[in-house]
Write an enzyme that holds these catalytic residues in place. Structure first.
Site, short mmCIF file in Angstrom:
data_model
loop_
_atom_site.label_atom_id
_atom_site.label_comp_id
_atom_site.label_asym_id
_atom_site.label_seq_id
_atom_site.Cartn_x
_atom_site.Cartn_y
_atom_site.Cartn_z
N VAL A 24 -3.49 -8.59 3.24
CA VAL A 24 -4.16 -7.32 2.98
C VAL A 24 -3.08 -6.24 2.92
O VAL A 24 -2.30 -6.09 3.85
CB VAL A 24 -5.19 -6.99 4.08
CG1 VAL A 24 -5.89 -5.67 3.76
CG2 VAL A 24 -6.21 -8.11 4.22
N CYS A 25 -3.02 -5.55 1.78
CA CYS A 25 -2.08 -4.46 1.57
C CYS A 25 -0.64 -4.96 1.75
O CYS A 25 -0.24 -5.95 1.13
CB CYS A 25 -2.40 -3.30 2.51
SG CYS A 25 -1.55 -1.75 2.12
N ALA A 26 0.15 -4.31 2.63
CA ALA A 26 1.56 -4.66 2.79
C ALA A 26 1.77 -5.99 3.51
O ALA A 26 2.92 -6.42 3.67
CB ALA A 26 2.28 -3.54 3.55
#
Length: 320
Positions: free
Chosen positions: A104-106
């Site tokens: 998720v994301c970074a």
């Protein structure tokens, strides 16, 4: 089917991104007929970690729970956070045995450090794509995607795009009806079209001079079986075709044709899952006109023909 989910929390873990995974896979909604999962938050050594919000997070256990998890997920964390070797080894082992692996994301940087993004399609938050590409030049980054599914590797863009990725996985494992009911329960869209560009560009103001296209989209959702053109939709919105097409992309991040095709494919999936209609009938109900056109678009967007999708979906349900 997904029976167990392990989330690896690094130091300075992002609370919202972890919360997305907990909300979808770690919340017991069995009384309402939703599937349940064994949900475990892990850290490298089982000890508490700090969150980006400043408080401590006490995990369930160490990385032992990753060994047999059906889904291993990594939420975002603060830039510069050390990644223990044990975490990278656990991720590689999970991928090697065929588990779903998600960021998720970074969190994509952790998958990249484990070597899981090499020669694979992936994404991350638009602010981080250049750095991700610099660190992992073999990764095939789709800059504008809300999420990317490359086989059993899933990556998502910033923050709320993790919800989109999780709902995609729910849809793949349990079908469109379950994913749609879960989205409704969470008061989020079951499927968002377009990409990250719609959140980077300046939004179109909702004023009498620039009315939202929501009424047109709602009408379209109720009439997917009808043949429509951009001119038809523009007339319904009271705009020229050129203005409508420009406004549509600004508000949705995609073209009218692409948005409509995505919605028709989603409807076709539900009909294939929930009815015994022939593929020709499904094509008609979903607005594709004929089975050949349905097969073309369905295969491009789902990665399987309508017949093979229906067969695989029912086999999965029986296996679960």
């Amino acid at each position: 089917m997904l029976h167990s989910v392990a989330v690896i929390a690094l130091d300075n873990v992002a609370v919202f991104e972890l919360g997305v995974l907990a909300e979808i896979f770690g919340t017991d909604r069995s009384e309402d007929g939703f599937p349940t999962h064994r949900f475990t938050v892990c850290t490298a050594d089982g000890a508490p970690v700090r969150t980006k919000s400043g408080f401590a997070l006490v995990p369930h256990t160490d990385l032992g729970a990753v060994a047999d998890a059906d889904l291993v997920a990594v939420p975002a964390h603060a830039e510069g956070t050390p990644i223990p070797d044990a975490v990278l080894e656990a991720l590689r082992a999970a991928a090697d045995r065929g588990a779903y692996v998600m960021s998720v994301c970074a969190g994509a940087f952790v998958l990249g450090a484990a070597g899981l993004l090499d020669d694979r399609e992936c994404t991350t938050h638009w602010r981080h794509v250049d750095e991700l590409q610099r660190r992992h030049p073999r990764a095939r980054i789709r800059v504008n995607s809300l999420y990317v599914a490359d086989g059993r590797l899933l990556t998502s863009a910033g923050t709320a795009a993790g919800i989109d990725a999780c709902l995609h996985l729910v849809r793949e494992e349990y079908g469109s009806a379950v994913a749609t009911r879960l989205a409704r329960r969470m008061v989020v869209p079951p499927h968002r079209d377009g990409g990250q560009a719609q959140y980077i560009e300046a939004p179109i103001p909702t004023t009498p001079e620039a009315p939202t296209l929501e009424p047109v989209l709602q009408w379209l959702m109720g009439h997917l079986d009808r043949p429509v053109t951009v001119d038809d939709l523009a007339a319904r919105a009271g705009m020229s075709a050129r203005t409508f097409a420009r406004r549509f992309r600004a508000e949705t991040g995609t073209t009218p044709h692409d948005w409509l095709t995505n919605q028709r494919v989603l409807l076709a999936r539900r009909l294939l899952e929930e009815t015994r209609l022939t593929v020709e009938n499904v094509a008609d109900r979903a607005g594709f006109g004929d089975a050949a056109t349905l097969r073309h678009h369905f295969t491009r967007r789902v990665g399987a023909t309508p017949n093979s999708y229906r067969s695989t979906f029912r086999d999965r349900l029986h296996a679960g």
